[in-house]
Design a protein around this motif. Sequence first.
Motif: not given
Length: 495
Positions: A255-266
Motif C-alpha cells: 500500500v505504501d509502495v503504491c502510494a509513493r508511485v501514485l504521488t510521483f506519477v501525479l
Amino acid sequence: MLQRWFVNMDATAKPLRIPPEMTIYAEKHDIFDMLQCMVRNLVVDKPEDPIQYLIGMLKKGNFEVPRVILLGPPASGKRTVAKALCERTQAIHITVDHILKEDPDFSGAPQQYQERGEMIPHDLWIRMIQQRLSRIDCVRRGWVLEGMPRTREEALCLQEAGIAPDHVVVLEAPDDVLIERSLGKRIDPETGDVYHVAFMRPEAKEVLRRLQPPKELLTEELVARRLQQYHNHAHALLRTYAPRLRYVNADQPHVDVCARVLTFVLARQRSSAPHTPRILLFGPPGSGKSLQAQLLAKKYNIVDICLGKLIKAVYADESGMGDLLRPYLEAGNEVPDSMVFQILTARLSRLDCTTRGWVVHGFPRDVEQAEKLQESSYIPSRVFFLDMTDDVAVERLSLRAVDPVTGERYHSLYRPATSPEVQARLMFDPRDSKAQVLGRWQEYWAQEASLRAFYPSAIHINADQDPHAIFESIESRLVGRLPKTLTGSQLDKSA
C-alpha cells in the motif's frame, strides 16, 4: 474580446503589454506545453501531411494522460503496483503477455520465435509495442508499461519510435528479500493478481483457497540467475531514462509502495512555459503573511500588495477615490466591498503587476469577495494558507513592541530589548492586546473554512516554524507545477 486583446498588444512598445486574460487562458489550458508536445511529436514522427497530423492529435485530445514505464527486478511487485496505478488513473495496463496475445498484424511471427526458443528481434518487438500504444484507448487514457523495456537497446529503439514516458519508476529491494518473495509467490488464476503466502495474503477466504503457485517451478538458483540477468542490464537501461527516473523502495507494505508511485506519477514535469506569478496569501493574525510577501517580492521581483496599506495609500493620495474613502476611515468603519474591489483591481491592472506578477494578502476576506475576484481577470495561480493556532498568534503579537526613539521592533521572547533603558521606553500597540488579537483571530477563522472550500487546490503551510523554513515551503510549491488531480470518476472507481 480578441480584437481588444490584439489592439493592446503593440509590438513597437516595450515592454510588450499582454492583457491578463491571455495569460490566464494560456496557463489554464496549458497552451504552451500543448504546442511544445505537438511540435515534439511532429519532429519525431515526421508525417507526410503535418497539418492533418496535428489536427488528428488535437482530435484525440488529452495531453495530460499518464505515460509510465514501471521497471524492477523479479518479485519487486511490478504487477501489483501497475494494476493499482491503472485502477487509480484509468490508464491501460500493458504487459509482455498482453502484447504477445494481441497479434493481429504480425502473422504469428512472435510466437514462432518463442517456440524456437529465440529472442524476438528488436525491430519486430518495438513495432508490436508501438502498435499497441497507438490504439485509441492508450492515446486517450494513457498507459503503464510493466517490465518494458528490458535492455538499453530496447529503450533506445522505443525512443527512436517516438515512445517517450513522462515518468519512469524503478522498484528496488535487496536480493534476499526478492528471492524469498519469489519462492512464496502465489497467483489467483481468475484475476491474475499476485499474492504471497506470508507478505501479502488475500483478505477474502475464497481467493485464498483458489491461489496457485506459478506454472514454472522456481528454485532459489533460478531466481538468483534471473536477478543477476536483471542487474547486468539495469545500469545501462536506467541511465537512458535518468531525467525522469524515480527509485521506490519496494521492501515495505505494498500500500505504501503504491502510494509513493501514485504521488510521483501525479507530479507534473517542470514546465518551460512563461509564468507570471499571481499569489494569494491567507492566514490568521501573526502568521507572517506580510513577511512572506516581502520575501517573495524581493526574490522574484513581483509586486507586494497589502490591501490595508493600499487603501491607506489611496486615501493619502487625495484623489477622487481618497475623498470617497475619507468618511469610512475617519469614522473607523469598514470600507464597502465595491470600493475595495475597485481599488484592488485598479492596482492589479497596472503594468508592473501584469508583467511581473503579484502577491496579495488581506484580500479576499470572505467567499463573496473571493467570487468577485474569480469573476475578474485577476485569477490567482497559487493560493497559500499559513496555518497556526491561536496561542501562537497571541504569543507573537501581544509581546511585540517598538522603540519610539529608533523605530526598532522588539519581542519579549524572540528579540528582547538590548538594554534596560531601551526596555523602559518600549511602546506596545493597543491593537496587539490579547483580547484584540483573539478577536481578529476569531474573525479570520469564521471565514477560513468557506475560503478553504472555495480554493480546494490551495496549499497549506505550517506557519509555526522559522520564517525561512516557511518561505522554502512556499517557494518549492511556487516554482514547480501543481500535481495532476484525479477526476471524480477515477476517484469513485478507486474507492
